[in-house]
Design a protein around this motif. Structure first.
Motif, PDB file in Angstrom:
ATOM      1  N   PRO B 149       0.773  -1.243   0.000  1.00 53.66           N
ATOM      2  CA  PRO B 149       0.000   0.000   0.000  1.00 53.66           C
ATOM      3  C   PRO B 149       0.805   1.294   0.000  1.00 53.66           C
ATOM      4  CG  PRO B 149       0.033  -0.944   2.196  1.00 53.66           C
ATOM      5  CD  PRO B 149       0.739  -1.924   1.300  1.00 53.66           C
ATOM      6  N   TRP B 150       2.137   1.250   0.156  1.00 53.68           N
ATOM      7  CA  TRP B 150       2.858   2.508   0.424  1.00 53.68           C
ATOM      8  C   TRP B 150       3.510   3.138  -0.792  1.00 53.68           C
ATOM      9  CZ3 TRP B 150       0.045   3.062   4.211  1.00 53.68           C
ATOM     10  CH2 TRP B 150      -0.079   2.152   5.246  1.00 53.68           C
ATOM     11  N   GLY B 151       3.324   2.530  -1.944  1.00 59.48           N
ATOM     12  CA  GLY B 151       3.645   3.219  -3.190  1.00 59.48           C
ATOM     13  C   GLY B 151       5.112   3.566  -3.403  1.00 59.48           C
ATOM     14  N   THR B 153       7.198   4.806  -1.345  1.00 61.44           N
ATOM     15  CA  THR B 153       7.641   6.034  -0.667  1.00 61.44           C
ATOM     16  C   THR B 153       9.044   5.885  -0.083  1.00 61.44           C
ATOM     17  OG1 THR B 153       6.380   5.208   1.221  1.00 61.44           O
ATOM     18  CG2 THR B 153       5.402   7.009  -0.046  1.00 61.44           C
ATOM     19  N   ASN B 176       3.531   7.923  -7.108  1.00 57.68           N
ATOM     20  CA  ASN B 176       3.568   6.673  -6.357  1.00 57.68           C
ATOM     21  C   ASN B 176       2.503   5.714  -6.879  1.00 57.68           C
ATOM     22  OD1 ASN B 176       5.347   7.475  -3.808  1.00 57.68           O
ATOM     23  ND2 ASN B 176       3.949   9.143  -4.184  1.00 57.68           N
ATOM     24  N   PRO B 178       1.011   2.463  -5.596  1.00 58.44           N
ATOM     25  CA  PRO B 178       0.812   1.347  -4.667  1.00 58.44           C
ATOM     26  C   PRO B 178       0.004   0.248  -5.364  1.00 58.44           C
ATOM     27  CG  PRO B 178      -0.737   3.095  -4.186  1.00 58.44           C
ATOM     28  CD  PRO B 178       0.111   3.587  -5.337  1.00 58.44           C
TER      29      PRO B 178
END
Lengths: 225, 225, 225, 225
Positions: B149-151, B153, B176, B178
């Motif tokens: 889920p954090w793309g 980052t 991003n 995710p």
């Protein structure tokens, strides 16, 4: 009846009193001394560049480690990994069984690496990314090497995030070799004796962390082992 | 007599009115329109893993870039670099002349990369470390890709230090992706139209930075160019 | 006769069989059960901003921790520290005796913090910088909070370097609260039950690390304790 | 007829030939010299600790900057900000109008800071977090200060992420003061003349970036200004 689950249950028995160093990891058992297995702490040299100066601190540190009764070590060199052009990561782990099995058996790891553009060498990252679960709850200690004055402080900062995600617990006592070309001669002989005390402190902390985590892996339940 | 040193002095002349997009970088010259050279902004795909999902956002972004009159682009793929086992870094740059010459000519760079263990793929780092002076005072924009889920980052944070040391000026508008496996279908078709606006903002900022730095390289003295 | 030097030697004795959870840290002693002291794991809320949303995950996590027999906790709030304008750091530690004594006694720490401009709130850093030796060889686990989609992943990366230098050993299982304003209602009630399993995994790993390091502090010599 | 839109259109006119330094940013206009406004580049001293040694490099650098015709500067000191205990961030910006207005007017910023536990002082972060939009597309250059040998390299790495998110474009030529207590005497006199050349290179790069970005803010459209 004695309780199960003692720390030193995997140890072997010997009769002679241990040296002070080894005492640290010994617990007496029915009047005998039991000795835990040595800590297995391989060293990974992180660059495959021609004429890499990092080979000198890596080899010298291996020498320091071999003088300690509680450490077993060996050198891995990222330049010896024939990484494929068209794949990457854990899918490749069985192509490098020596590395895989060493990390499975290891209690921790020392990474010796130069700083390239404030980051880690790509080859080092590619080797580390071959494994994952094998690293969990083991110790890692970081050695930065540079031609300039800052001793690889920035590659160490860069590695901290990555080794954490691998599940390794990083020590907070680094070893930094600035101006490495002046610190060793062409044959790899250390020219600055101040590094002996620094290496001792560095290894003391790694031994502390590796010993502690080994106990944890053997005694504290976790879904990871 | 008109003064020398105008920004668009290297442009070519045409008579038709430009589109709104291109107007941004045009300055009229004696009643004619002069157009600055397009910005050359190659895209680097950062992983050579089999079945890498990052190829979809990389190709899709190339498509978005090709729709903009002010951008010329092309894809570089780290999987196409036959990196040697026993050397590393700038010593190898003439073995990769297409990459070298593209960066010499480039006004900036887009890096599209997955996040592997909170860091960049080793192969990406090895490709970037082939050059140095060639990057200085050019723009870079970063695209993170992840299955979770954090793309990406965290790989973006990791790259920021490294691209800075390369001399690239990084934009502050990332892109991003995710859960990339849900964002593109198996043929690479975008499933979530929200990324069109995001890509526009991302490219607007890259164009701003690349245009600005191009002017700086051509007009403000520096020991680096 | 049973050997000395067992892990739980500082525990108290009780007769009833322990729950499964507590068994983890128990070792029988001459047929009796000895229980190690609970782990003391304070939670530090990292922002003093008005209307800070991070207060909800911090309080909710305290609730989760209080349901576990092996954890003792309490909340510290950086907004309750009257930091002086004209000094900073360890020189001030005796002005905050509750914090100082809690960390001296603690086995670990949870930090719950929003991400401000990809970094930690200044107030959080100022509170953490009050102490140093007190943190060494204890565990820390990190909770990131954000209004946007990335769940504070970047403030966690930023904290990793800093907590390492404090001597804390950071876990590798973070807890991320993206879009926190949608995850709790105005009274702080959790709206998304998926966080219960996430908090369990997060706390399991913290308990593992804190238990392991506690044994290390008590059993493995170090110049730091 | 001459075209509109020249770079120096906001400059003032003067007749005398400029010095070599100032020539860099001048473009002749109808046979007159137009001079762009000086670059306004305030210096922020990042610590409020008693007996902070960073005050010496900050003041010395101000002196170096004042010798350059193209720079206007002034010192801001985080110790002069009466930050409230119970709020944080942009909500407070109008309580610090001098800082706010300086950054609105600034073309860039120099941050001089010690490294505390591998991170930035909390007070520095709290001051920087007061503003946001005001920083966008301006330059920042970073000065690290340490009592030890590494010259604040790690606080610089830590700041890079944060200043990027503020919208500042960071230079890649840092200034590092290791063992600062030996580099200046008690009155702040520089003891090591090697820093004069280092400061020149540092400022040259800041001037390049600030000049370039100023042109960009004035000539290249962006949703941010």
């Amino acid at each position: 009846m004695c309780p199960p689950g003692r720390v030193a249950s995997r140890g072997r028995t010997r009769r002679s009193a241990p040296t002070a160093t080894v005492l640290m990891r010994e617990i007496s058992n029915n009047g005998e001394w039991t000795v835990m297995d040595k800590l297995f702490l391989p060293v990974l040299l992180g660059t495959n560049r021609q004429n890499r100066n990092s080979v000198h601190p890596a080899r010298w540190l291996i020498g320091q480690m071999q003088q300690r009764a509680e450490i077993e070590t060996r050198l891995f060199d990222v330049g010896e990994f024939a990484l494929p052009q068209h794949d990457y990561g854990q899918a490749l782990k069985d192509q490098f069984p020596e590395w895989r099995d060493a990390i499975i058996r290891a209690d921790g790891l020392v990474i010796v690496t130069p700083e390239y553009n404030h980051g880690y060498p790509g080859t080092l990252k590619a080797v580390l990314d071959l494994l994952l679960r094998e690293y969990v709850h083991k110790a890692v200690a970081l050695v930065g090497v540079s031609a300039g004055p800052w001793g690889g402080t920035r590659v160490i900062e860069a590695m901290v995030h990555m080794v954490r995600e691998l599940g390794l617990a990083v020590t907070f006592s680094d070893l930094n070799f600035p101006k490495v070309q002046n610190t060793f001669d062409a044959e790899g002989k250390l020219l600055d004796p101040a590094f002996e005390k620094r290496a001792k402190d560095f290894l003391d902390e790694l031994v502390w962390m590796a010993t502690t985590l080994k106990w944890g892996r053997e005694n504290v339940p976790s879904k990871f082992h």
